[in-house]
Design an enzyme around this catalytic site. Structure first.
Site, short mmCIF file in Angstrom:
data_model
loop_
_atom_site.label_atom_id
_atom_site.label_comp_id
_atom_site.label_asym_id
_atom_site.label_seq_id
_atom_site.Cartn_x
_atom_site.Cartn_y
_atom_site.Cartn_z
CB ILE A 46 -0.92 0.00 1.23
CG1 ILE A 46 -1.87 -1.20 1.18
CG2 ILE A 46 -1.72 1.30 1.30
CD1 ILE A 46 -2.70 -1.37 2.44
CG HIS A 50 -9.00 -4.16 -5.87
ND1 HIS A 50 -8.10 -4.79 -5.03
CD2 HIS A 50 -10.21 -4.22 -5.24
CE1 HIS A 50 -8.74 -5.22 -3.95
NE2 HIS A 50 -10.01 -4.89 -4.06
#
Length: 296
Positions: A114, A207
């Protein structure tokens, strides 16, 4: 020879793409195969950054024609070589490497970290990148194979012979050659970087879930479990712009993916990956077309 009444249309600059990976690089390969075609015209991957030294995507990049520069920056290695450094320092180093590659677009294609606000501030042009660290990441002397990505408990225990390992490496080399020869590019060499880096640098992420569902890690596994419990009837994949909130950026492309009653997790994963290979290219093309309109 031109006349006073003729308009000279400047040739479009080939757009540069930096791709961040952590694994096998199948989505990277989809982009490589599409560069210079109608699927992704006037574009070329010009740098690949990996968070793992044994990521097979590095081999895909290095054996591509033209060969694509790569760099590896693993979190633990970075912190070991730069005592006292934090996760934010790592993100700043990734941002420095990205800006140094002078991209028009950054694609997160299976990047398993992240990225923090510090990273985004630099790519948005709000803050300058930091200087290079005192100890940069070590050089990788050999290309990873697909088998390198599998953590084996013990070579002695599994009785894997050198012959078998060499055979696997040969298979991987053949596969890479076939993928490289099938990829199309209108350039025999990488496009030159622009004289000045433009900001903000757009960043997109792939994603394997629908917007607002299963943010973060293990999205496919969690969707499969929810289907088994009767909580959902399908899942999906999206390409979205990257912002500070994980997987909450503006969706650019969204595709539903069917989950069948007879599916095993591996079946769903394969179906999702097939869609991923399509929309990661479509998302990159969409953003680059927007950039082209802005520069006219």
């Amino acid at each position: 020879m031109t006349t006073l009444h003729e308009t000279i249309i400047p040739e479009k600059r080939v757009r540069r793409i930096t791709v961040l990976i952590s694994g096998s690089g199948s989505n990277l390969q989809a982009i490589l195969n599409s560069c210079g075609t109608d699927k992704l015209p006037n574009a070329q991957v010009t740098h690949v950054i990996s968070s793992r030294s044994n990521a097979y995507g590095l081999t895909r990049a290095k054996t591509h024609k033209p060969s694509i520069p790569t760099s590896v920056c693993a979190l633990k290695t970075f912190q070991n070589r730069n005592p006292g450094s934090t996760r934010e320092h790592y993100d700043l180093e990734i941002a420095r490497q990205v800006v140094e590659s002078k991209p028009d677009l950054v694609v997160l294609a299976g990047w398993m970290h992240i990225l923090s606000d510090k990273f985004l501030e630099i790519l948005n042009g709000e803050k300058p990148p930091p200087p290079a660290p005192a100890l940069p990441p070590p050089q990788i002397n050999s290309l990873p194979t697909k088998s390198d990505e599998i953590k084996l408990p013990s070579l002695d225990k599994l009785k894997i012979s050198d012959k078998n390992e060499n055979e696997q490496k040969k298979k991987d080399e053949v596969e890479v050659k076939e993928e490289s020869s099938s990829s199309s590019t209108s350039e025999s060499k990488l496009p030159e970087p622009p004289l000045h880096q433009s900001f903000p640098i757009p960043i997109i992420n792939l994603h394997p879930a629908l917007p607002g569902a299963f943010d973060g890690a293990n999205a496919i596994g969690r969707a499969f479990d929810s289907f088994q419990k009767g909580e959902i009837t399908n899942t999906g994949v999206m390409v979205h712009k990257v912002i500070a909130e994980v997987d909450r950026g503006q969706p650019l492309i969204v595709r539903d993916v069917e989950i069948k009653k007879e599916d095993k997790l591996e079946d769903l994963e394969a179906r999702i990956h097939e869609v991923e290979h399509q929309i990661i290219v479509e998302g990159a093309k969409m953003v680059l077309e927007e950039l082209e309109k802005e520069t006219r």
